[in-house]
Design a protein around this motif. Structure first.
Motif, mmCIF file in Angstrom:
data_model
loop_
_atom_site.group_PDB
_atom_site.id
_atom_site.type_symbol
_atom_site.label_atom_id
_atom_site.label_comp_id
_atom_site.label_asym_id
_atom_site.label_seq_id
_atom_site.Cartn_x
_atom_site.Cartn_y
_atom_site.Cartn_z
ATOM 1 N N LYS A 67 -9.432 -7.983 21.868
ATOM 2 C CA LYS A 67 -10.186 -9.016 22.704
ATOM 3 C C LYS A 67 -10.557 -10.025 21.845
ATOM 4 O O LYS A 67 -11.093 -9.837 20.565
ATOM 5 C CB LYS A 67 -11.256 -8.223 23.576
ATOM 6 N N VAL A 68 -10.821 -11.133 22.154
ATOM 7 C CA VAL A 68 -11.257 -12.210 21.256
ATOM 8 C C VAL A 68 -12.526 -12.391 20.945
ATOM 9 O O VAL A 68 -12.703 -12.791 19.601
ATOM 10 C CB VAL A 68 -11.043 -13.721 22.311
ATOM 11 N N ASN B 231 -15.974 -17.521 20.164
ATOM 12 C CA ASN B 231 -14.795 -16.992 20.648
ATOM 13 C C ASN B 231 -13.510 -18.154 20.995
ATOM 14 O O ASN B 231 -12.685 -17.792 21.617
ATOM 15 C CB ASN B 231 -15.013 -16.049 22.073
ATOM 16 N N PHE C 296 -9.171 -19.469 18.599
ATOM 17 C CA PHE C 296 -8.905 -18.130 19.287
ATOM 18 C C PHE C 296 -8.584 -18.261 20.775
ATOM 19 O O PHE C 296 -9.456 -18.815 21.330
ATOM 20 C CB PHE C 296 -10.343 -17.369 18.969
ATOM 21 N N ALA D 220 -7.597 -16.038 24.128
ATOM 22 C CA ALA D 220 -7.564 -15.009 24.776
ATOM 23 C C ALA D 220 -6.213 -14.647 25.605
ATOM 24 O O ALA D 220 -5.839 -15.890 26.299
ATOM 25 C CB ALA D 220 -8.745 -14.708 25.613
ATOM 26 N N THR E 121 -5.307 -11.538 21.268
ATOM 27 C CA THR E 121 -5.978 -12.643 20.895
ATOM 28 C C THR E 121 -4.863 -13.416 20.182
ATOM 29 O O THR E 121 -4.191 -12.988 19.058
ATOM 30 C CB THR E 121 -7.086 -12.641 20.446
#
Length: 160
Positions: free
Chosen positions: A14-15, A64, A90, A92, A98
Motif C-alpha cells: 500500500k502507498v 503518500n 507515489f 496507489a 504502489t
C-alpha cells in the motif's frame, strides 16, 4: 534545456507503507542510505543528511503522494557546484500496490552533467529495486554489495 532522468516501478504494498519507507530515516537507512544512514525524517523546510555527507534540502512533502528535494548535482566544467531537483511520486494502484516514479532534473549539458545523469539513473534504479526487496520481503540488497564494504572500508556516498 537541462539534462534529466526518470525511472519508475511497482512496489507490491500500500502507498502508505511505501511512502513511509522513504520518509522514515530508520527504514531508508535499512535499504538505501545504509552507510551513514539518514539523519532525520524528510519534512518540508528541513535539510536532512544522507550517508553522513550528502545534504538533502526538502522542499515539499505531500503525504503518500510526493516528495520534492534539491541536492548537490555535481561540479560543472567551469568548476562551480550546482544543485539538481529530485521529485518522487507515489500512486496507489487498484491492485493494492504502489507505482513509484523518481525524476531528477537540472544537470548541466556538459560532460560532467552527462556523467551525473548516468550515475544517478543507475543509483535511483538501484534504490527502487532495493526498496522493493526491503518493503515486500524485508531484504537488504545492499548488504555486502559494495566491494569497499567487503574489504572493510566504508562505502562512499554517491559521487555528488
Amino acid at each position: 534545456m537541462t539534462l534529466s532522468i526518470r525511472i519508475s516501478g511497482r512496489i507490491g504494498r500500500k502507498v502508505e507503507e511505501v511512502f513511509d519507507a522513504v520518509v522514515n530515516p530508520q527504514k531508508l537507512s535499512s535499504y538505501f542510505t545504509t552507510v551513514g544512514g539518514a539523519s532525520a525524517p524528510l519534512v518540508a523546510g528541513t535539510t536532512v543528511i544522507w550517508w553522513e555527507k550528502a545534504p538533502v534540502e526538502v522542499k515539499a512533502v505531500d503525504p503518500n503522494r510526493r516528495i520534492l528535494f534539491h541536492w548537490d548535482g555535481g561540479t560543472g566544467e567551469d568548476g562551480s557546484r550546482y544543485r539538481t531537483e529530485v521529485e518522487m511520486t507515489f500512486e496507489a494502484l487498484d491492485d493494492g500496490g504502489t507505482l513509484v516514479m523518481i525524476a531528477e532534473r537540472g544537470w548541466r549539458e556538459d560532460e560532467a552533467g552527462r556523467h551525473g545523469t548516468y550515475l544517478n539513473c543507475e543509483g535511483w534504479t538501484q534504490m527502487l529495486c532495493c526498496m522493493k526487496a526491503f518493503v515486500e520481503y524485508g531484504i537488504n540488497l545492499r548488504d555486502g554489495f559494495f566491494l569497499s564494504e567487503m574489504r572493510g572500508v566504508p562505502a562512499e556516498a554517491p559521487d555528488r
